[in-house]
Enzyme design. Structure first.
Site, PDB file in Angstrom:
ATOM      1  N   ASN A 240       0.839  -1.206   0.000  1.00 21.56           N
ATOM      2  CA  ASN A 240       0.000   0.000   0.000  1.00 21.56           C
ATOM      3  C   ASN A 240       0.871   1.252   0.000  1.00 21.56           C
ATOM      4  O   ASN A 240       0.591   2.224  -0.721  1.00 21.56           O
ATOM      5  CB  ASN A 240      -0.905   0.014   1.236  1.00 21.56           C
ATOM      6  N   GLU A 241       1.926   1.246   0.809  1.00 21.42           N
ATOM      7  CA  GLU A 241       2.827   2.399   0.882  1.00 21.42           C
ATOM      8  C   GLU A 241       3.541   2.602  -0.454  1.00 21.42           C
ATOM      9  O   GLU A 241       3.697   3.732  -0.920  1.00 21.42           O
ATOM     10  CB  GLU A 241       3.843   2.182   2.003  1.00 21.42           C
ATOM     11  N   MET A 242       3.956   1.505  -1.085  1.00 19.03           N
ATOM     12  CA  MET A 242       4.605   1.607  -2.387  1.00 19.03           C
ATOM     13  C   MET A 242       3.644   2.176  -3.429  1.00 19.03           C
ATOM     14  O   MET A 242       4.019   3.038  -4.241  1.00 19.03           O
ATOM     15  CB  MET A 242       5.105   0.228  -2.842  1.00 19.03           C
TER      16      MET A 242
END
Length: 332
Positions: A240-242
């Site tokens: 998700n962060e990527m």
């Protein structure tokens, strides 16, 4: 007999009751939050059901029990879209205006669905609503507005404070912690660095993890350091962060953890972009020096008076990596 001319009654056009600059900023923030939500990884098990899709009958498609990830996603979607609907109501002199009505309808379609997945349908609606807000954002200057602001009084957008975000799997927290220790030498502290595994640099007690991360991507000028490993790619939170980094076009650097290689890189991270391979003894010192220079420039940090200090802390970081028995752990 003469025909009567029947004149059409013009429907009043809704007018903005806040400045165009402020309305544009609101839309920009809502669009960014929508993209972050869209990139959220949610398990998509098939739901073998026959029903119509739409707000009024969504319960008919719901499985007996959602997973925690599905419930969290649906809750975030509903909060996001309800806020947008209310924003469009309160920003114009006509509450139930054409923009608010179109927003509510976009993405809504009554489709008979067999063996379909409700999360996929939510995401399709999310995409349509983001597209609508983006289209509205592009034509804000053309919207009628009851606020007249002299050009010289227009509010200058506040410059965002830079923030270094270390994106990593909790299974690699020892490496992340050692990295934070090294970065302190450059002048990083809890006001300009965020790392969820290191006390003092993590999320405050009682705060929602997803909302905190989403707000940081919006409120700060983010620079991301990816600690890539097999653990990273096995973590939904990391992916998700990527995804958020890619969607928001955030500047980033990549550190390759021991046991992982550049050919293993996939997803939104560019494998041809400069990466620091932590177990590449021949090149790692020079690569970390380059990373230091990038960070000093991006964050406007003071130059280190004595390079020996940096070199000692860099070598201590690498020594801790070499001494660290690297093994797979439970991902966050």
């Amino acid at each position: 007999m003469a025909k009567k001319n029947i004149s059409q009654v013009a429907v009043p056009k809704a007018r903005l009751i806040i400045s165009k600059a402020k309305f544009s900023q609101y839309l920009k923030e809502r669009i960014a939050e929508g993209h972050i939500l869209l990139e959220k990884n949610v398990p998509l098990p098939m739901q073998p059901q026959y029903s119509y899709y739409g707000y009024s009958v969504r319960d008919a498609m719901s499985p007996v029990r959602f997973t925690d990830e599905q419930e969290a996603f649906i809750s975030e979607f509903q909060k996001w879209t309800d806020y947008n609907s209310e924003l469009l109501k309160q920003s114009f002199d006509i509450g139930n205006n054409e923009y608010q009505a179109k927003y509510v309808r976009c993405g809504q379609s009554l489709v008979i669905s067999a063996n379909d997945d409700i999360i996929r349908l939510y995401k399709e609606e999310l995409k349509d609503k983001i597209y609508f807000l983006d289209s509205l954002f592009a034509k804000v200057e053309l919207l009628p507005c009851s606020i007249i602001e002299p050009e010289e009084k227009l509010e200058v957008p506040k410059k965002k404070q830079p923030l270094l975000f270390i994106s990593h799997s909790s299974a690699d927290e020892e490496i992340a912690s050692a990295l934070v220790t090294m970065l302190r030498t450059l002048g990083f502290n809890k006001s300009n660095l965020f790392c969820s595994s290191v006390p003092g640099y993590d999320i405050a007690e009682g705060e929602d993890i997803y909302e905190t991360l989403a707000s940081k991507f919006i409120d700060y000028n983010i620079y991301v350091i990816f600690l890539l490993s097999e653990n990273y790619y096995n973590s939904a939170a990391c992916l998700n962060e990527m995804g958020a980094t890619w969607v928001l076009k955030v500047k980033y650097s990549t550190l390759i953890c021991p046991g992982f290689t550049i050919p293993d890189i996939k997803g939104a991270v560019n494998p041809s972009k400069m990466a620091v391979v932590l177990d590449d003894a021949k090149r790692v010192n020079g690569k970390l020096n380059q990373l230091k220079d990038h960070l000093v420039e991006f964050f406007g940090l003071p130059e280190i008076e004595d390079d020996t200090i940096w070199e000692n802390d860099r070598n201590e970081f690498l020594l801790s990596i070499r001494n660290h028995k690297y093994e797979d752990k439970k991902i966050r």
